[in-house]
Design a protein around this motif. Structure first.
Motif, PDB file in Angstrom:
ATOM      1  N   VAL A 239       0.838  -1.203   0.000  1.00 24.03           N
ATOM      2  CA  VAL A 239       0.000   0.000   0.000  1.00 24.03           C
ATOM      3  C   VAL A 239       0.870   1.249   0.000  1.00 24.03           C
ATOM      4  O   VAL A 239       0.647   2.189  -0.776  1.00 24.03           O
ATOM      5  CB  VAL A 239      -0.954  -0.004   1.206  1.00 24.03           C
ATOM      6  CG1 VAL A 239      -1.643   1.344   1.339  1.00 24.03           C
ATOM      7  CG2 VAL A 239      -1.985  -1.113   1.060  1.00 24.03           C
ATOM      8  N   MET A 240       1.878   1.269   0.849  1.00 21.64           N
ATOM      9  CA  MET A 240       2.760   2.427   0.942  1.00 21.64           C
ATOM     10  C   MET A 240       3.438   2.708  -0.390  1.00 21.64           C
ATOM     11  O   MET A 240       3.436   3.841  -0.888  1.00 21.64           O
ATOM     12  CB  MET A 240       3.803   2.207   2.038  1.00 21.64           C
ATOM     13  CG  MET A 240       4.759   3.381   2.255  1.00 21.64           C
ATOM     14  SD  MET A 240       6.221   3.324   1.159  1.00 21.64           S
ATOM     15  CE  MET A 240       7.067   1.876   1.792  1.00 21.64           C
ATOM     16  N   LYS A 241       4.000   1.678  -1.012  1.00 24.33           N
ATOM     17  CA  LYS A 241       4.730   1.863  -2.261  1.00 24.33           C
ATOM     18  C   LYS A 241       3.819   2.300  -3.395  1.00 24.33           C
ATOM     19  O   LYS A 241       4.145   3.227  -4.164  1.00 24.33           O
ATOM     20  CB  LYS A 241       5.438   0.558  -2.646  1.00 24.33           C
ATOM     21  CG  LYS A 241       6.641   0.228  -1.785  1.00 24.33           C
ATOM     22  CD  LYS A 241       7.257  -1.096  -2.204  1.00 24.33           C
ATOM     23  CE  LYS A 241       8.482  -1.422  -1.355  1.00 24.33           C
ATOM     24  NZ  LYS A 241       9.043  -2.751  -1.687  1.00 24.33           N
ATOM     25  N   LEU A 242       2.668   1.653  -3.536  1.00 25.94           N
ATOM     26  CA  LEU A 242       1.801   1.939  -4.675  1.00 25.94           C
ATOM     27  C   LEU A 242       1.081   3.271  -4.542  1.00 25.94           C
ATOM     28  O   LEU A 242       0.885   3.974  -5.540  1.00 25.94           O
ATOM     29  CB  LEU A 242       0.800   0.799  -4.871  1.00 25.94           C
ATOM     30  CG  LEU A 242       1.427  -0.522  -5.330  1.00 25.94           C
ATOM     31  CD1 LEU A 242       0.368  -1.602  -5.469  1.00 25.94           C
ATOM     32  CD2 LEU A 242       2.181  -0.357  -6.643  1.00 25.94           C
ATOM     33  N   VAL A 243       0.696   3.635  -3.331  1.00 25.20           N
ATOM     34  CA  VAL A 243       0.060   4.941  -3.144  1.00 25.20           C
ATOM     35  C   VAL A 243       1.054   6.055  -3.462  1.00 25.20           C
ATOM     36  O   VAL A 243       0.723   7.035  -4.150  1.00 25.20           O
ATOM     37  CB  VAL A 243      -0.493   5.081  -1.713  1.00 25.20           C
ATOM     38  CG1 VAL A 243      -0.875   6.532  -1.436  1.00 25.20           C
ATOM     39  CG2 VAL A 243      -1.696   4.166  -1.511  1.00 25.20           C
TER      40      VAL A 243
ATOM     41  N   ILE B  50       9.367  -1.821  -8.417  1.00 22.65           N
ATOM     42  CA  ILE B  50       8.483  -1.390  -9.499  1.00 22.65           C
ATOM     43  C   ILE B  50       9.292  -1.420 -10.789  1.00 22.65           C
ATOM     44  O   ILE B  50      10.348  -0.785 -10.891  1.00 22.65           O
ATOM     45  CB  ILE B  50       7.931   0.019  -9.227  1.00 22.65           C
ATOM     46  CG1 ILE B  50       7.010  -0.019  -8.001  1.00 22.65           C
ATOM     47  CG2 ILE B  50       7.162   0.545 -10.442  1.00 22.65           C
ATOM     48  CD1 ILE B  50       6.499   1.345  -7.565  1.00 22.65           C
ATOM     49  N   GLN B  51       8.811  -2.202 -11.749  1.00 26.65           N
ATOM     50  CA  GLN B  51       9.501  -2.352 -13.025  1.00 26.65           C
ATOM     51  C   GLN B  51       8.731  -1.608 -14.106  1.00 26.65           C
ATOM     52  O   GLN B  51       7.515  -1.769 -14.228  1.00 26.65           O
ATOM     53  CB  GLN B  51       9.618  -3.832 -13.408  1.00 26.65           C
ATOM     54  CG  GLN B  51      10.385  -4.673 -12.400  1.00 26.65           C
ATOM     55  CD  GLN B  51      10.415  -6.139 -12.797  1.00 26.65           C
ATOM     56  OE1 GLN B  51       9.565  -6.618 -13.553  1.00 26.65           O
ATOM     57  NE2 GLN B  51      11.393  -6.860 -12.295  1.00 26.65           N
ATOM     58  N   ILE B  52       9.445  -0.823 -14.888  1.00 27.96           N
ATOM     59  CA  ILE B  52       8.822  -0.031 -15.949  1.00 27.96           C
ATOM     60  C   ILE B  52       9.595  -0.225 -17.246  1.00 27.96           C
ATOM     61  O   ILE B  52      10.825  -0.084 -17.274  1.00 27.96           O
ATOM     62  CB  ILE B  52       8.791   1.468 -15.582  1.00 27.96           C
ATOM     63  CG1 ILE B  52       8.077   1.676 -14.244  1.00 27.96           C
ATOM     64  CG2 ILE B  52       8.114   2.283 -16.684  1.00 27.96           C
ATOM     65  CD1 ILE B  52       8.132   3.112 -13.742  1.00 27.96           C
TER      66      ILE B  52
ATOM     67  N   LEU C 263      16.713   3.065  -9.630  1.00 28.21           N
ATOM     68  CA  LEU C 263      16.627   4.237  -8.764  1.00 28.21           C
ATOM     69  C   LEU C 263      15.906   3.884  -7.469  1.00 28.21           C
ATOM     70  O   LEU C 263      15.070   2.972  -7.445  1.00 28.21           O
ATOM     71  CB  LEU C 263      15.885   5.363  -9.479  1.00 28.21           C
ATOM     72  CG  LEU C 263      16.461   5.782 -10.841  1.00 28.21           C
ATOM     73  CD1 LEU C 263      15.458   6.625 -11.603  1.00 28.21           C
ATOM     74  CD2 LEU C 263      17.761   6.534 -10.660  1.00 28.21           C
ATOM     75  N   SER C 264      16.232   4.625  -6.405  1.00 26.17           N
ATOM     76  CA  SER C 264      15.603   4.358  -5.106  1.00 26.17           C
ATOM     77  C   SER C 264      15.486   5.657  -4.320  1.00 26.17           C
ATOM     78  O   SER C 264      16.350   6.537  -4.419  1.00 26.17           O
ATOM     79  CB  SER C 264      16.433   3.349  -4.312  1.00 26.17           C
ATOM     80  OG  SER C 264      15.924   3.192  -3.011  1.00 26.17           O
ATOM     81  N   ASP C 265      14.421   5.748  -3.536  1.00 22.61           N
ATOM     82  CA  ASP C 265      14.271   6.860  -2.599  1.00 22.61           C
ATOM     83  C   ASP C 265      14.508   6.385  -1.172  1.00 22.61           C
ATOM     84  O   ASP C 265      14.158   7.068  -0.208  1.00 22.61           O
ATOM     85  CB  ASP C 265      12.891   7.496  -2.725  1.00 22.61           C
ATOM     86  CG  ASP C 265      11.770   6.552  -2.320  1.00 22.61           C
ATOM     87  OD1 ASP C 265      12.022   5.340  -2.143  1.00 22.61           O
ATOM     88  OD2 ASP C 265      10.615   7.017  -2.190  1.00 22.61           O
ATOM     89  N   GLY C 266      15.104   5.205  -1.032  1.00 18.62           N
ATOM     90  CA  GLY C 266      15.336   4.627   0.283  1.00 18.62           C
ATOM     91  C   GLY C 266      14.234   3.703   0.740  1.00 18.62           C
ATOM     92  O   GLY C 266      14.406   2.943   1.690  1.00 18.62           O
ATOM     93  N   ARG C 267      13.088   3.741   0.062  1.00 18.79           N
ATOM     94  CA  ARG C 267      11.962   2.861   0.407  1.00 18.79           C
ATOM     95  C   ARG C 267      11.565   1.972  -0.765  1.00 18.79           C
ATOM     96  O   ARG C 267      11.245   0.805  -0.589  1.00 18.79           O
ATOM     97  CB  ARG C 267      10.750   3.701   0.827  1.00 18.79           C
ATOM     98  CG  ARG C 267      10.951   4.563   2.058  1.00 18.79           C
ATOM     99  CD  ARG C 267       9.780   5.496   2.266  1.00 18.79           C
ATOM    100  NE  ARG C 267       9.624   6.429   1.147  1.00 18.79           N
ATOM    101  CZ  ARG C 267       8.638   7.298   1.028  1.00 18.79           C
ATOM    102  NH1 ARG C 267       7.688   7.345   1.952  1.00 18.79           N
ATOM    103  NH2 ARG C 267       8.577   8.117  -0.004  1.00 18.79           N
ATOM    104  N   THR C 268      11.581   2.542  -1.959  1.00 22.32           N
ATOM    105  CA  THR C 268      11.093   1.842  -3.144  1.00 22.32           C
ATOM    106  C   THR C 268      12.156   1.816  -4.228  1.00 22.32           C
ATOM    107  O   THR C 268      12.754   2.850  -4.538  1.00 22.32           O
ATOM    108  CB  THR C 268       9.834   2.535  -3.698  1.00 22.32           C
ATOM    109  OG1 THR C 268       8.847   2.622  -2.668  1.00 22.32           O
ATOM    110  CG2 THR C 268       9.262   1.765  -4.882  1.00 22.32           C
ATOM    111  N   LEU C 269      12.387   0.642  -4.783  1.00 19.67           N
ATOM    112  CA  LEU C 269      13.273   0.501  -5.942  1.00 19.67           C
ATOM    113  C   LEU C 269      12.437   0.604  -7.207  1.00 19.67           C
ATOM    114  O   LEU C 269      11.374  -0.013  -7.313  1.00 19.67           O
ATOM    115  CB  LEU C 269      13.983  -0.850  -5.921  1.00 19.67           C
ATOM    116  CG  LEU C 269      15.223  -0.995  -5.042  1.00 19.67           C
ATOM    117  CD1 LEU C 269      15.682  -2.449  -5.047  1.00 19.67           C
ATOM    118  CD2 LEU C 269      16.351  -0.100  -5.523  1.00 19.67           C
ATOM    119  N   ILE C 270      12.926   1.372  -8.180  1.00 20.44           N
ATOM    120  CA  ILE C 270      12.285   1.450  -9.485  1.00 20.44           C
ATOM    121  C   ILE C 270      13.314   1.038 -10.540  1.00 20.44           C
ATOM    122  O   ILE C 270      14.384   1.650 -10.640  1.00 20.44           O
ATOM    123  CB  ILE C 270      11.742   2.862  -9.775  1.00 20.44           C
ATOM    124  CG1 ILE C 270      10.649   3.222  -8.767  1.00 20.44           C
ATOM    125  CG2 ILE C 270      11.206   2.941 -11.200  1.00 20.44           C
ATOM    126  CD1 ILE C 270      10.006   4.570  -9.008  1.00 20.44           C
TER     127      ILE C 270
END
Length: 323
Positions: free
Chosen positions: A76-80, A118-120, A154-161
């Motif tokens: 929930v945290m990552k997707l929101v 999250i893969q794009i 890339l990362s913001d410390g919580r989520t890898l993209i």
């Protein structure tokens, strides 16, 4: 007779587990392995809410249940946060892969499918621009994650993209254009986010498995199972029969016939109920090629609980991805 490790795997990763006692099962060999493979949340839900505990030891139930609860919150945290970032983008075409594309389309509950990253997939010319956009959202290069095959991580410390481009190689960019043309809008994330068509999604999963030398989390096989069987539990973009003729033609065009054969063959061993759908999708390889792939990859990669890497991983990648 007590359930075996494969029995535990099949039962606890099913969307409709067969009720019965799991007393005496090899929990010590299953729990930590399943969590590491991204299977913990689904196993926990089945064990607690579908099987009434299944006569499993308390420590195993508690360990799995804590992972399930943590995964729900983490997803929930990552997707929101991701939705807030990309919802404002217009005039782009970014194709989501993996969990962000599959969680709500393949799984009855989004918490069953951990969002490891999250893969794009995006066009090569869009990598710099989108990386710059993410930099404005405090995403920085993740230097220790560069072996994923992604153009940028890339990362913001919580989520890898993970940003992917030219995943079929520079010589097959024309074939890759079709993935963008056939992609379906993923409107929950705004007008610029899409997800791949069913046959493309199957091949992209097989490509990722092959490129990782089949060392990826086994959660990938649950994704593949639901794609191949037409996401029968859901009513969304992937809930239709797989077109085997189209799949084989695209695999030939993408030079992924060996990867498709290998992934589907492993899938049918792990989940025998997928065999009819798999048989209609297998590419027509020569007998000698099938036997080689079965011996070198399919058989060793189908061992539940396997911890060791397959031998000759780099050579396998080249063999399976046509490079």
């Amino acid at each position: 007779m007590a359930p075996s490790l494969p029995d535990l795997f099949q039962t606890l990763t099913s969307f409709e587990p067969q009720r019965g006692s799991l007393r005496g099962a090899p929990w010590e060999g299953f729990v930590d392995w399943a969590i590491a493979q991204g299977l913990g949340p689904l196993a926990a839900y089945n064990l607690e809410y579908r099987l009434g505990g299944g006569d499993a030891p308390e420590w195993a139930r508690d360990r799995l249940l804590s992972v399930y609860q943590g995964t729900v919150n983490d997803n929930v945290m990552k997707l929101v946060h991701f939705k807030r970032m990309v919802g404002v983008l217009e005039g782009r075409k970014l194709v989501l892969l993996g969990g962000a594309a599959f969680a709500d389309a393949l799984y009855p509950h989004g918490g069953f499918r951990p969002l490891l990253e999250i893969q794009i997939l995006l066009r090569r010319l869009d990598v710099e621009g989108f990386s710059g956009f993410l930099a404005q959202q405090e995403f920085k290069p993740a230097e220790d994650e560069q072996d994923s095959g992604a153009a940028r991580v890339l990362s913001d410390g919580r989520t890898l993209i993970h940003l992917f481009a030219d995943v079929l190689g520079a010589e097959r960019r024309e074939a890759l254009k079709g993935v963008f043309e056939r992609a379906h809008p993923h409107r929950i994330y705004g007008p610029s986010l899409f997800r791949p068509d069913l046959e493309d999604a199957v091949l992209l999963v097989c490509l990722e498995q092959a490129r990782q030398g089949f060392q990826m989390p086994w959660l990938s096989y649950v994704d593949l199972r639901e794609l191949v069987t037409g996401a029968s539990w859901m009513g969304g973009v992937y809930s239709r029969p797989l077109n085997g003729e189209v799949l084989r033609a695209r695999a030939r065009e993408w030079r992924l016939e060996r990867a498709l054969y290998t992934s589907l063959s492993i899938l049918s061993r792990l989940y025998p109920q997928t065999a009819p759908a798999v048989e209609g999708a297998l590419p027509p390889l020569r007998r000698a090629t099938r036997e080689l792939l079965n011996r070198l990859v399919v058989e060793p990669a189908s061992v539940v609980g396997r911890a060791s890497a397959l031998r000759g991983t780099d050579r396998l990648r080249r063999l399976l991805t046509g490079q």
